[in-house]
Design a protein around this motif. Structure first.
Motif, short mmCIF file in Angstrom:
data_model
loop_
_atom_site.label_atom_id
_atom_site.label_comp_id
_atom_site.label_asym_id
_atom_site.label_seq_id
_atom_site.Cartn_x
_atom_site.Cartn_y
_atom_site.Cartn_z
N GLY A 641 0.81 -1.22 0.00
CA GLY A 641 0.00 0.00 0.00
C GLY A 641 0.84 1.26 0.00
O GLY A 641 0.55 2.22 -0.72
N MET A 642 1.91 1.25 0.78
CA MET A 642 2.78 2.42 0.83
C MET A 642 3.52 2.63 -0.49
O MET A 642 3.68 3.76 -0.95
N VAL A 643 3.97 1.55 -1.11
CA VAL A 643 4.66 1.68 -2.40
C VAL A 643 3.71 2.26 -3.45
O VAL A 643 4.06 3.18 -4.20
N ILE A 644 2.49 1.73 -3.50
CA ILE A 644 1.50 2.23 -4.46
C ILE A 644 1.21 3.70 -4.19
O ILE A 644 1.14 4.53 -5.12
N ALA A 645 1.04 4.05 -2.91
CA ALA A 645 0.70 5.43 -2.56
C ALA A 645 1.80 6.40 -2.97
O ALA A 645 1.52 7.48 -3.52
N ILE A 646 3.05 6.03 -2.73
CA ILE A 646 4.16 6.92 -3.09
C ILE A 646 4.27 7.08 -4.60
O ILE A 646 4.49 8.18 -5.12
N LEU A 647 4.14 5.97 -5.33
CA LEU A 647 4.21 6.04 -6.79
C LEU A 647 3.11 6.94 -7.34
O LEU A 647 3.35 7.79 -8.21
N LEU A 648 1.88 6.76 -6.86
CA LEU A 648 0.77 7.59 -7.33
C LEU A 648 0.97 9.05 -6.94
O LEU A 648 0.74 9.96 -7.74
N ASP A 649 1.41 9.26 -5.70
CA ASP A 649 1.53 10.63 -5.21
C ASP A 649 2.60 11.41 -5.96
O ASP A 649 2.39 12.56 -6.35
N VAL A 650 3.76 10.79 -6.16
CA VAL A 650 4.87 11.50 -6.79
C VAL A 650 4.69 11.55 -8.31
O VAL A 650 4.75 12.63 -8.92
N ALA A 651 4.47 10.39 -8.92
CA ALA A 651 4.43 10.33 -10.39
C ALA A 651 3.19 10.97 -10.97
O ALA A 651 3.24 11.59 -12.04
N VAL A 652 2.06 10.84 -10.29
CA VAL A 652 0.80 11.33 -10.85
C VAL A 652 0.41 12.68 -10.26
O VAL A 652 0.14 13.64 -10.99
N VAL A 653 0.40 12.77 -8.92
CA VAL A 653 -0.13 13.99 -8.29
C VAL A 653 0.90 15.12 -8.32
O VAL A 653 0.64 16.20 -8.85
N ARG A 654 2.10 14.92 -7.74
CA ARG A 654 3.06 16.02 -7.62
C ARG A 654 3.63 16.46 -8.96
O ARG A 654 3.78 17.64 -9.22
N ILE A 655 3.98 15.48 -9.81
CA ILE A 655 4.67 15.84 -11.06
C ILE A 655 3.70 16.22 -12.17
O ILE A 655 3.99 17.12 -12.96
N LEU A 656 2.53 15.58 -12.25
CA LEU A 656 1.58 15.87 -13.33
C LEU A 656 0.49 16.85 -12.90
O LEU A 656 0.25 17.86 -13.55
N LEU A 657 -0.18 16.53 -11.79
CA LEU A 657 -1.38 17.29 -11.42
C LEU A 657 -1.05 18.65 -10.82
O LEU A 657 -1.73 19.64 -11.14
N VAL A 658 -0.03 18.72 -9.97
CA VAL A 658 0.29 20.00 -9.32
C VAL A 658 0.62 21.10 -10.33
O VAL A 658 0.04 22.20 -10.26
#
Length: 705
Positions: A641-658
């Motif tokens: 769960g933590m690995v998935i969360a970090i991948l989604l948060d960094v790759a999708v949210v911080r780098i793309l969405l922000v």
């Protein structure tokens, strides 16, 4: 060094002071029922289930019987309050279909899980019967075995993590000297957290599961903060500042980011103390200790090491020094520039992906933390599998109504009232029947049997219907048993969760405002975190509840999720997501203060911090991925769960969405009403000490759109 020696010498004893369990509400109705049953008569739900098998003899053989009965009679009454074997109960459910195996249901002395485990440890080596295969299972032995398994898994995770982390740090920093420093901070944080947990364990119960969080979080967060501090220090050296000046500027800038980030993570983790469960409280104790100590050593021990090393921080370099890319020509700058050309498309596309991943979360099913959390090789799991495979039913499964009466339970008047109450319970929708299974003093027990599994929705509904049945006049009723415990657990989680969410949201908003000086960016950060969390939970349901990729991840699906795990993951993931948010937006804020252009600030901010965030995420994933190799299902779910969360948060949210969302927000993203703007100017925690000299100001670079 002195702290490491003293903390390590004292903290290593924490393993002996930690306790299993902690998944129940100690103040719940079911816990009160268990205490009543413990005082009045042997509990119907056993603390331990011991399976005996002989491939040659059956239970009808006198030598089989005598061996088991003699072993039970030899057990000390100071540890065992009662037991029930087939030759005592004559219940066919206690004999396997082939009649070559039987089980003994045993109750252990102890007012809580910790006391019962101490009793079990005193007799566990005395349970084996010569000539018979002996398997020890049930709630207490399973909890004990889970603790041992977690200890082994932690040792393996640490052994795997440190070499890989060091290699990756060498790659990230390009040198051996700088790469060693974040690991030093991580080691100090773990040793210090162990010592803190041992101190807390002298005051209150601390779950054995807390060490898993301390090991992983202490290492991961310390590496994040160490990476930020060391990287900023090297930047200052490259700008021509002397060692002492470079260090002061580093602590005044990146150090502030570490403080606000650490406080944000610690605040989120502290939210778990709102719940009455020892497991979640222990996770909060360990998590907060690990984060606070990581911040402390990042601001004290790490700068001290950098002061000693000075320019030698770049010693033992493994790559050629390259000139920094001109502003506007870096890969991260170009990525941000490309994303901000079509921010609406990027934002909507990313949102659609996150919502699609979150959909399975809508059908989450909760289940108990039982023997299925262990690998098939564990004794407790073997007992569970044997009972499921070879026996017809669970003779001990019931919902028990414990009553305190106004008169003697054996009196004619109370006996009639009890019988009438039992008949009402037995006729309740969903009940198979009910009978009086204990009466002594002013305490009585009525046991209700039912079809299906103990932790099903149907069984929970039955518990709630039984609560509505009027008690005998003057009596007080407490419902106990596995189903009642599970129902009380979910009720307690549901009752406290809204307050935890409100606390985390308000505290996080205030901290992010102090960091960013905006009234909208904290709302944006909280909304994005909730999106990322929902997507993570959706993937976990798809994996662990539905059983997808079970062969790859090496686990047996249970069809449900242990209810404490989402709460712990929420607090941890929310805090760590804000960790990266603070890293990124603090640097963007610094650039906005320098450039005055919100679009250019996003591009140059991502260029300056993007590689570091990606590197920090990769480094944090290493110990978490090692934890995902655990044989205990809850720990595997935690790691995955933590690995998935970090991948989604960094790759999708911080780098793309922000970048896309901040482009759409424009200058409005940095807006604050006059009084709040003045408050931020005076008290805000910014990654700058003011406007730098003209010679230090970066060139203003126009960004299209």
């Amino acid at each position: 060094m002195l702290f490491a020696v003293l903390a390590g010498a004292y903290g290593v004893g924490v393993f002996g002071d930690m306790k299993p369990g902690g998944f129940e509400d100690p103040g719940s109705e079911s816990r009160k029922a268990a205490r009543l049953a413990e005082q009045a008569f042997p509990q119907r739900a056993p603390d331990a289930v011991i399976v005996y098998r002989d491939d040659d003899r059956t239970v009808d053989d006198a030598s089989f019987r005598d061996a088991v009965v003699k072993r039970m009679e030899s057990l000390p009454k100071s540890e065992v309050t009662g037991y029930a074997h087939f030759w005592m109960t004559k219940m066919p459910e206690q004999v396997s279909r082939d009649r070559h195996a039987t089980y003994v249901a045993m109750n252990l002395r102890g007012s809580d899980d910790n006391g019962k485990e101490e009793s079990y440890k005193a007799i566990k080596d005395k349970l084996a019967v010569p000539g018979l295969t002996t398997l020890r299972g049930g709630p207490v032995p399973t909890g004990h075995q889970a603790g041992d398994e977690i200890g082994k898994d932690l040792g393996m995770a640490e052994g795997l993590s440190f070499p890989v982390l060091f290699i990756l740090l060498v790659v990230v920093f390009g040198g051996l000297a700088a790469a060693s420093l974040p690991l030093v901070v991580g080691g100090l944080s773990i040793l210090g957290s162990m010592a803190v947990l041992r101190v807390i364990a002298q005051i209150t119960d601390v779950s054995v599961f807390a060490m898993s969080l301390v090991t992983v979080l202490g290492l991961a967060v310390a590496i994040d903060y160490g990476l930020l501090i060391v990287s900023r220090y090297r930047e200052e050296l490259e700008r021509g500042h002397a060692g002492e000046e470079a260090l002061a500027r580093t602590v005044a800038t990146a150090g502030r980011t570490v403080v606000i980030s650490g406080i944000t993570v610690a605040v989120a983790l502290a939210g778990m103390t709102f719940f009455p469960f020892g497991f979640l409280k222990s996770m909060a104790y360990g998590g907060v200790a690990a984060v606070v100590l990581s911040v402390f050593f990042s601001l004290i021990a790490l700068p001290a090491a950098l002061a000693v090393m000075g320019q030698k921080v770049n010693a033992l370099s493994l790559r050629r020094k390259k000139a920094a890319a001109p502003t506007g020509q870096g890969a991260w700058y170009r990525l941000a520039h490309g994303l901000m050309r079509r921010p609406a498309v990027v934002g909507l596309g990313t949102l659609a992906v996150l919502l699609a991943l979150a959909l399975p979360f809508l059908r989450i099913e909760f289940g108990a933390n039982d023997a299925r959390q262990l690998p098939n090789s564990a004794e407790g799991r073997k007992v569970h599998n044997t009972l499921e495979r070879d026996f017809d039913s669970d003779a001990a499964k019931s919902i028990d109504a414990l009553l305190t009466l106004k008169g003697a339970a054996t009196s004619k008047e109370q006996g009639a009232a009890l019988q009438a109450y039992a008949e009402k319970l037995g006729s309740t929708k969903g009940a198979k029947g009910a009978q009086i299974t204990g009466a002594t003093g002013r305490t009585a027990r009525v046991s209700v049997t039912f079809e299906g599994t103990a932790v099903s929705t149907e069984a929970r509904d039955l518990v709630n219907r039984l609560k509505d049945v009027p008690a005998p006049p003057g009596a007080k009723v407490y419902l106990g048993g596995e189903t009642a415990v599970f129902d009380d657990t979910l009720d307690a989680l549901g009752g406290v969760l809204p307050w935890m969410l409100l606390y985390i949201a308000v505290a996080t908003y205030i901290l992010l405002f102090l960091s960013f000086g905006s009234v909208l960016l904290p709302l944006k950060a909280i909304a994005m975190n909730l999106l990322s969390l929902s997507a993570t939970f959706g993937v976990l349901v798809w994996l662990f509840q539905d059983g997808h990729l079970q062969d790859v991840l090496r686990f047996d699906p249970t069809g449900s999720i242990e209810p404490n795990m989402p709460i712990m993951l929420f607090a941890l993931i929310f805090g760590l997501s804000m960790d990266y948010e603070v890293f990124l937006v603090s640097r963007i804020r610094e650039q906005y203060d320098l450039l005055g252009d919100p679009t250019a600030a996003v591009a140059t901010g991502l260029q300056s911090i993007g590689r570091l965030i990606a590197s920090a995420a990769l480094l944090m994933i290493v110990p978490l991925a090692a934890m995902a190799t655990s044989g205990v299902l809850t720990m595997k779910l935690f790691g995955v769960g933590m690995v998935i969360a970090i991948l989604l948060d960094v790759a999708v949210v911080r780098i793309l969405l922000v970048p896309a969302v901040m482009k759409l927000m424009g200058r409005a993203g940095w807006w604050a009403p006059g009084p709040l703007a003045r408050f931020y100017t005076k008290y805000g925690i910014k990654e700058t000490d003011g406007v730098p000299a003209a010679s230090e100001s970066p060139e203003r670079v126009p960004v299209a759109g």
